[in-house]
Design a protein around this motif. Structure first.
Motif, mmCIF file in Angstrom:
data_model
loop_
_atom_site.group_PDB
_atom_site.id
_atom_site.type_symbol
_atom_site.label_atom_id
_atom_site.label_comp_id
_atom_site.label_asym_id
_atom_site.label_seq_id
_atom_site.Cartn_x
_atom_site.Cartn_y
_atom_site.Cartn_z
ATOM 1 N N VAL A 182 -19.942 12.397 -13.482
ATOM 2 C CA VAL A 182 -20.411 12.749 -12.149
ATOM 3 C C VAL A 182 -19.734 11.783 -11.185
ATOM 4 O O VAL A 182 -19.821 10.556 -11.363
ATOM 5 C CB VAL A 182 -21.944 12.626 -12.043
ATOM 6 N N VAL A 183 -19.037 12.327 -10.182
ATOM 7 C CA VAL A 183 -18.285 11.501 -9.240
ATOM 8 C C VAL A 183 -18.700 11.851 -7.823
ATOM 9 O O VAL A 183 -18.627 13.012 -7.421
ATOM 10 C CB VAL A 183 -16.761 11.703 -9.402
ATOM 11 N N GLU A 184 -19.120 10.850 -7.088
ATOM 12 C CA GLU A 184 -19.383 10.963 -5.652
ATOM 13 C C GLU A 184 -18.269 10.217 -4.943
ATOM 14 O O GLU A 184 -17.658 9.312 -5.518
ATOM 15 C CB GLU A 184 -20.739 10.354 -5.302
ATOM 16 N N ASN A 185 -18.016 10.580 -3.687
ATOM 17 C CA ASN A 185 -16.912 9.968 -2.948
ATOM 18 C C ASN A 185 -17.288 9.643 -1.522
ATOM 19 O O ASN A 185 -18.212 10.223 -0.968
ATOM 20 C CB ASN A 185 -15.715 10.923 -2.875
ATOM 21 N N GLY A 186 -16.480 8.767 -0.960
ATOM 22 C CA GLY A 186 -16.474 8.583 0.471
ATOM 23 C C GLY A 186 -15.509 9.594 1.060
ATOM 24 O O GLY A 186 -15.127 10.563 0.400
ATOM 25 N N ILE A 187 -15.104 9.372 2.292
ATOM 26 C CA ILE A 187 -14.122 10.235 2.953
ATOM 27 C C ILE A 187 -12.849 9.423 3.115
ATOM 28 O O ILE A 187 -12.858 8.350 3.734
ATOM 29 C CB ILE A 187 -14.646 10.739 4.306
ATOM 30 N N PHE A 188 -11.765 9.920 2.534
ATOM 31 C CA PHE A 188 -10.502 9.197 2.539
ATOM 32 C C PHE A 188 -10.103 8.828 3.962
ATOM 33 O O PHE A 188 -10.133 9.658 4.864
ATOM 34 C CB PHE A 188 -9.405 10.041 1.877
ATOM 35 N N SER A 210 0.834 -1.204 0.000
ATOM 36 C CA SER A 210 0.000 0.000 0.000
ATOM 37 C C SER A 210 0.868 1.252 0.000
ATOM 38 O O SER A 210 1.920 1.302 0.632
ATOM 39 C CB SER A 210 -0.892 0.034 1.243
ATOM 40 N N ALA A 211 0.400 2.275 -0.698
ATOM 41 C CA ALA A 211 1.129 3.545 -0.756
ATOM 42 C C ALA A 211 1.057 4.273 0.581
ATOM 43 O O ALA A 211 0.146 4.042 1.386
ATOM 44 C CB ALA A 211 0.532 4.425 -1.856
ATOM 45 N N ASP A 212 2.003 5.156 0.793
ATOM 46 C CA ASP A 212 1.978 6.061 1.930
ATOM 47 C C ASP A 212 0.639 6.805 1.917
ATOM 48 O O ASP A 212 0.182 7.225 0.846
ATOM 49 C CB ASP A 212 3.142 7.046 1.797
ATOM 50 N N PRO A 213 -0.023 6.983 3.059
ATOM 51 C CA PRO A 213 -1.351 7.614 3.073
ATOM 52 C C PRO A 213 -1.427 8.984 2.401
ATOM 53 O O PRO A 213 -2.409 9.266 1.707
ATOM 54 C CB PRO A 213 -1.688 7.712 4.566
ATOM 55 N N LEU A 214 -0.421 9.830 2.552
ATOM 56 C CA LEU A 214 -0.471 11.149 1.911
ATOM 57 C C LEU A 214 -0.411 11.037 0.394
ATOM 58 O O LEU A 214 -1.144 11.728 -0.327
ATOM 59 C CB LEU A 214 0.661 12.042 2.425
ATOM 60 N N GLU A 215 0.437 10.139 -0.099
ATOM 61 C CA GLU A 215 0.536 9.931 -1.543
ATOM 62 C C GLU A 215 -0.723 9.250 -2.066
ATOM 63 O O GLU A 215 -1.227 9.582 -3.143
ATOM 64 C CB GLU A 215 1.781 9.113 -1.880
ATOM 65 N N ALA A 216 -1.243 8.304 -1.310
ATOM 66 C CA ALA A 216 -2.477 7.619 -1.721
ATOM 67 C C ALA A 216 -3.626 8.614 -1.830
ATOM 68 O O ALA A 216 -4.393 8.590 -2.804
ATOM 69 C CB ALA A 216 -2.815 6.516 -0.725
#
Length: 145
Positions: free
Chosen positions: A119-125, A96-102
């Motif tokens: 149209v893009v909806e998202n969760g919360i990173f 897995s990538a570093d969280p900031l880079e991810a």
């Protein structure tokens, strides 16, 4: 970079019992950024997701992409897709990538999809999210760039 995509008739994501994103139909995209992934890969994967022909045409053949059916995207960050599972009974997350880079590449992926007219909806990173969906088919694909 990995995208697990599901053709859905609806999907939503909640955090702390609050709805933060929902689509009526289109693609649920579980997006994983791995170590070494680049901006170029994020943009290429976004283009591939949008162009992937998994929606039925008038002959019931998978010939149309999400934009051709006016579908939407619900994109969820999903680092667990990078899990190392060959050995033992507990996943490893060394790929897995570093969280900031991810987060940066996750946001770039979303922005590129929007720039291309979706149209893009998202969760919360990095939040603890509850994702609900109705998989249409079921139709699920693993895309990796």
């Amino acid at each position: 970079m990995i995208a697990m995509i599901q053709r859905v008739s609806n999907a939503s994501v909640s955090v702390n019992e609050q709805l933060v994103g929902a689509i009526k139909g289109g693609l649920l995209v579980l997006l994983c950024v791995e170590k070494g992934d680049t901006d170029k890969q994020a943009k290429r994967l976004a283009e591939k997701v949008l162009a992937y022909r998994i929606f039925a045409d008038e002959n019931e053949k998978m010939n149309l992409n999400v934009q051709q059916v006016n579908g939407e995207l619900l994109v969820i960050s999903q680092f667990t897709l990078a899990a190392e599972t060959k050995k033992g009974n507990r996943p490893g997350f060394g790929n897995s990538a570093d969280p900031l880079e991810a987060k940066r590449l996750y946001e770039l992926f979303n922005a590129h999809c929007r720039d291309l007219g979706s149209v893009v909806e998202n969760g919360i990173f990095a939040a603890d999210m509850q994702v609900t969906s109705t998989n249409d088919g079921p139709t699920t694909f693993w895309l990796q760039i």
